[in-house]
Design an enzyme around this catalytic site. Structure first.
Site, PDB file in Angstrom:
ATOM      1  N   LYS A   1      35.809  26.084  38.656  1.00 32.26           N
ATOM      2  CA  LYS A   1      35.602  25.990  37.200  1.00 32.26           C
ATOM      3  C   LYS A   1      36.017  27.287  36.510  1.00 32.26           C
ATOM      4  CE  LYS A   1      32.465  22.225  36.852  1.00 32.26           C
ATOM      5  NZ  LYS A   1      31.101  21.798  37.081  1.00 32.26           N
TER       6      LYS A   1
ATOM      7  N   LYS B   1      37.512   9.567  32.680  1.00 30.36           N
ATOM      8  CA  LYS B   1      37.929   9.527  31.274  1.00 30.36           C
ATOM      9  C   LYS B   1      38.980  10.589  30.965  1.00 30.36           C
ATOM     10  CE  LYS B   1      34.511   7.887  28.367  1.00 30.36           C
ATOM     11  NZ  LYS B   1      33.300   8.049  27.573  1.00 30.36           N
TER      12      LYS B   1
ATOM     13  N   LYS C   1      40.975  10.056  41.005  1.00 25.92           N
ATOM     14  CA  LYS C   1      39.713   9.335  40.873  1.00 25.92           C
ATOM     15  C   LYS C   1      39.615   8.808  39.436  1.00 25.92           C
ATOM     16  CE  LYS C   1      34.865  10.494  41.524  1.00 25.92           C
ATOM     17  NZ  LYS C   1      33.901  11.490  41.910  1.00 25.92           N
TER      18      LYS C   1
END
Ligand code: SF4
Length: 327
Positions: free
Chosen positions: A112, A195, A192
């Protein structure tokens, strides 16, 4: 006494069929056997959100999906993380017993930090501690996770062990309740379903929207013409048939391999299967959406029930950590 299950999910708004197959369907099943606590983790979302303008709407939409899918607020506690502020108190206390080195080594932190170098915030590195606080606050016995999430749970178990070692037996070591659902690939067949890739089908989509989305899906790349024989084992549409057209899946496999069915018709069959399977869900969701006050009442009731457990835990923790003066 039933064991307690805890699971948290970020408020990502309307859920898609990947969320349903990978988590929600399991949530519904678990509540028959366990005391389940299902939490929409809005504080976690703040670690990566650039804007919070859609946060409230996302929480509402996600709650609608959970309830319409069959999560029963009479059986399970359904609430929003920040509505029980004791979690941030426990997060602070656990931060004092968690070595920084453990957190800096977490692969998801490194990933991240790489993805948002302009915003490597304190919450990002403390993420596993907040996750541990979520789980420990409710004295959780079991956490439903996939194999890939086991290292995250192990960090919580390490924090539990450290706390219990330093301050005496307080928390159960939460165990993994393994849910080995196959990863649901997105319609582009590359990642995967999610959204952020716009490769998903929303549970709440209309039948027409569902068909339109499926028409865009990638199939067996070797099948260029209608008469080419197909390879269902590499086709994402076929993998979705396994969930939504269980009784026809063998027939579809045979027909695909023999070029007896074309991809256009095969996709229509899948859309029909999904629309049939989600018909009841969609009707319930529309009915629930008509009464937002009822949804907020459910979340408020869930927060109250969760807080009753949380307050007891915090009192015990503060006592053991020497923060409360003994009479
Ligand atoms: Fe995939 Fe169906 Fe086309 Fe076969 S016929 S390649 S299973 S979409």
């Amino acid at each position: 006494m039933k064991q307690r299950v805890f699971s948290g999910a970020r408020p990502t708004g309307r859920q898609h069929i990947g969320n349903y197959i990978g988590a929600i369907e399991n949530y519904v099943k678990l509540q028959e056997k366990y005391n389940c606590v299902y939490c929409i983790v809005d504080i976690h979302a703040l670690t990566t959100l650039e804007s919070t303008s859609e946060l409230q709407q996302n929480i509402f939409e996600m709650t609608l999906d959970w309830l319409a899918a069959g999560i029963d607020p009479k059986k399970s506690i359904v609430f929003v993380q920040s509505h029980v502020p004791e979690v941030t108190e426990l997060f602070t206390f656990l931060g004092m017993v968690t070595p920084l080195g453990w957190l800096l080594r977490v692969p998801t932190f490194k990933e991240k930090a790489r993805m948002q170098p302009q915003n490597v915030n304190y919450g990002l590195v403390g993420y596993p501690v907040l996750m541990a606080a979520d789980i420990m606050l409710y004295k959780t016995d079991l956490v439903p996770v996939g194999e890939d999430q086991l290292p995250h749970l192990e960090m919580t178990r390490e924090i539990v062990r450290r706390f219990n070692f330093l301050f005496g037996d307080t928390f159960p070591e939460p165990k993994a309740k393994l849910t080995n659902y196959p990863m649901v690939l997105g319609l582009n067949g590359a990642q995967k379903m999610g959204k952020s890739y716009n490769n998903h089908i929303e549970l709440a989509a209309t039948p027409a929207e569902t068909l339109e989305k499926i028409k865009t899906a990638v199939t067996d790349p070797a099948r260029q013409r209608r008469n080419d024989k197909g390879h269902p084992d590499v086709c994402n549409i076929f993998s979705l048939h396994k969930f939504f057209n269980v009784d026809r899946v063998q027939e579809i496999e045979v027909e695909c391999k023999a070029a007896g069915i074309g991809c256009v018709d095969c996709k229509k069959l899948l859309a029909d299967g999904i629309n049939r399977a989600l018909h009841g869900f969609r009707e319930r969701r529309i009915a629930l959406a008509k009464d937002p006050d009822h949804i907020y009442d459910i979340l408020s009731d869930g927060a109250g029930r969760a807080q009753a457990i949380a307050k007891e835990t915090i009192m015990e923790v503060k006592t053991k950590m020497g923060l409360i003066r003994h009479a």
